[in-house]
Design a protein around this motif. Structure first.
Motif, PDB file in Angstrom:
ATOM      1  N   ALA A  54       0.826  -1.207   0.000  1.00 32.71           N
ATOM      2  CA  ALA A  54       0.000   0.000   0.000  1.00 32.71           C
ATOM      3  C   ALA A  54       0.856   1.251   0.000  1.00 32.71           C
ATOM      4  O   ALA A  54       0.575   2.216  -0.724  1.00 32.71           O
ATOM      5  CB  ALA A  54      -0.933  -0.013   1.211  1.00 32.71           C
ATOM      6  N   TRP A  55       1.923   1.252   0.781  1.00 35.18           N
ATOM      7  CA  TRP A  55       2.816   2.415   0.784  1.00 35.18           C
ATOM      8  C   TRP A  55       3.584   2.529  -0.522  1.00 35.18           C
ATOM      9  O   TRP A  55       3.859   3.635  -1.014  1.00 35.18           O
ATOM     10  CB  TRP A  55       3.788   2.326   1.949  1.00 35.18           C
ATOM     11  N   VAL A  78       2.090   4.633  -3.037  1.00 34.75           N
ATOM     12  CA  VAL A  78       2.038   6.067  -2.739  1.00 34.75           C
ATOM     13  C   VAL A  78       3.346   6.766  -3.055  1.00 34.75           C
ATOM     14  O   VAL A  78       3.385   7.828  -3.673  1.00 34.75           O
ATOM     15  CB  VAL A  78       1.676   6.286  -1.251  1.00 34.75           C
ATOM     16  N   HIS A 100       8.729   2.512   4.433  1.00 29.21           N
ATOM     17  CA  HIS A 100       7.762   2.714   5.514  1.00 29.21           C
ATOM     18  C   HIS A 100       7.637   1.500   6.429  1.00 29.21           C
ATOM     19  O   HIS A 100       7.104   1.621   7.527  1.00 29.21           O
ATOM     20  CB  HIS A 100       6.384   3.026   4.929  1.00 29.21           C
ATOM     21  N   THR A 133      -7.378   0.691   8.469  1.00 30.53           N
ATOM     22  CA  THR A 133      -5.928   0.818   8.631  1.00 30.53           C
ATOM     23  C   THR A 133      -5.561   1.518   9.934  1.00 30.53           C
ATOM     24  O   THR A 133      -4.488   1.255  10.496  1.00 30.53           O
ATOM     25  CB  THR A 133      -5.307   1.576   7.448  1.00 30.53           C
ATOM     26  N   THR A 181       4.295  12.332   8.473  1.00 31.40           N
ATOM     27  CA  THR A 181       3.658  11.942   7.224  1.00 31.40           C
ATOM     28  C   THR A 181       2.425  12.814   7.003  1.00 31.40           C
ATOM     29  O   THR A 181       1.576  12.922   7.880  1.00 31.40           O
ATOM     30  CB  THR A 181       3.249  10.460   7.266  1.00 31.40           C
ATOM     31  N   ARG A 229      -0.852  11.917   1.974  1.00 29.78           N
ATOM     32  CA  ARG A 229      -0.139  10.666   1.705  1.00 29.78           C
ATOM     33  C   ARG A 229      -0.675   9.538   2.567  1.00 29.78           C
ATOM     34  O   ARG A 229      -0.756   8.387   2.131  1.00 29.78           O
ATOM     35  CB  ARG A 229       1.363  10.860   1.916  1.00 29.78           C
ATOM     36  N   MET A 280      -2.400   6.030   1.235  1.00 30.82           N
ATOM     37  CA  MET A 280      -2.045   4.683   1.685  1.00 30.82           C
ATOM     38  C   MET A 280      -3.294   3.925   2.104  1.00 30.82           C
ATOM     39  O   MET A 280      -3.468   2.744   1.762  1.00 30.82           O
ATOM     40  CB  MET A 280      -1.049   4.767   2.837  1.00 30.82           C
ATOM     41  N   TYR A 323      -4.654   0.438   0.440  1.00 30.29           N
ATOM     42  CA  TYR A 323      -4.797  -0.775   1.255  1.00 30.29           C
ATOM     43  C   TYR A 323      -6.157  -1.439   1.017  1.00 30.29           C
ATOM     44  O   TYR A 323      -6.313  -2.647   1.214  1.00 30.29           O
ATOM     45  CB  TYR A 323      -4.641  -0.412   2.739  1.00 30.29           C
TER      46      TYR A 323
END
Length: 212
Positions: free
Chosen positions: A105-106, A109, A114, A150, A174, A178, A182, A186
């Motif tokens: 998922a990161w 982005v 991460h 999440t 963060t 962003r 994420m 996800y």
């Protein structure tokens, strides 16, 4: 936070249990955990440079510590050094498939790091053998936890103390945009109304060499 120490005290009521952690607040929480007849002796120290005499321990038990250490061969050399001849080392750690959904998922982005990387079972086993572990056995299992969203996952990770400690992580906070991106990425993994989080748990044990 003392969960394993409590179990060790119950299983080995006559033993002197040392609870070692690099983080003093974790040891303080361990001291407050439960009502034991005898609390473990807290020791704030670096696992790669143990302030313990050689051959001074019968058992070294480590639950989810290895992944925070920088030099695995050095760590295993220290753990085997403090074990008496024929003493037992037992540990559990995380493998590379851990949190693969969060990592993916990161990655959708940005290109930053991460999620902490985790060593493969075979690399851990090789390091243990290289340090002199005898009759080494390695195994792994895969577990999946599910969450409503999440944010619940991130709270769980924070409770575990599983912060991102990689060299390539972004410094500073963060941004909300962003973080939302994420969350959106996800969502591709949602199944039956829940978001999965995969864990690859690596187990190992070895005996310290006999004297001579």
């Amino acid at each position: 936070t003392g969960y394993a120490s409590q179990g060790l005290l119950q299983r080995y009521p006559k033993a002197q249990v040392l609870a070692l952690d690099f983080a003093l607040p974790m040891l303080q929480r361990a001291r407050r955990r439960g009502r034991w007849l005898r609390r473990p002796l807290p020791l704030c120290a670096d696992a790669e440079h143990l302030p313990l005499a050689a051959a001074s321990c019968d058992l070294v038990f480590s639950s989810l510590t290895l992944q925070w250490c920088n030099d695995l061969p050095q760590l295993f050399q220290e753990l085997l050094r403090v074990l008496r001849p024929g003493g037992l080392l037992m540990f559990a750690s995380f493998g590379p498939d851990t949190l693969q959904e969060l990592r993916a998922a990161w990655a959708a982005v940005d290109g930053d790091s991460h999620v902490s990387p985790f060593l493969d079972l075979h690399d851990v086993g090789d390091a243990l053998l290289g340090a002199g572990g005898r009759d080494t056995v390695m195994d792994a299992e895969r577990l999946t936890l599910t969450y409503a969203d999440t944010d619940a996952l991130m709270r769980d990770l924070k409770t575990l103390g599983a912060q991102n400690a990689t060299e390539g992580r972004r410094r500073g906070c963060t941004g909300k945009g962003r973080l939302q991106a994420m969350r959106d990425a996800y969502e591709q993994f949602r199944t039956d109304g829940r978001l999965p989080a995969s864990y690859e748990v690596v187990y190992g044990h070895a005996w310290a060499p006999e004297s001579g």
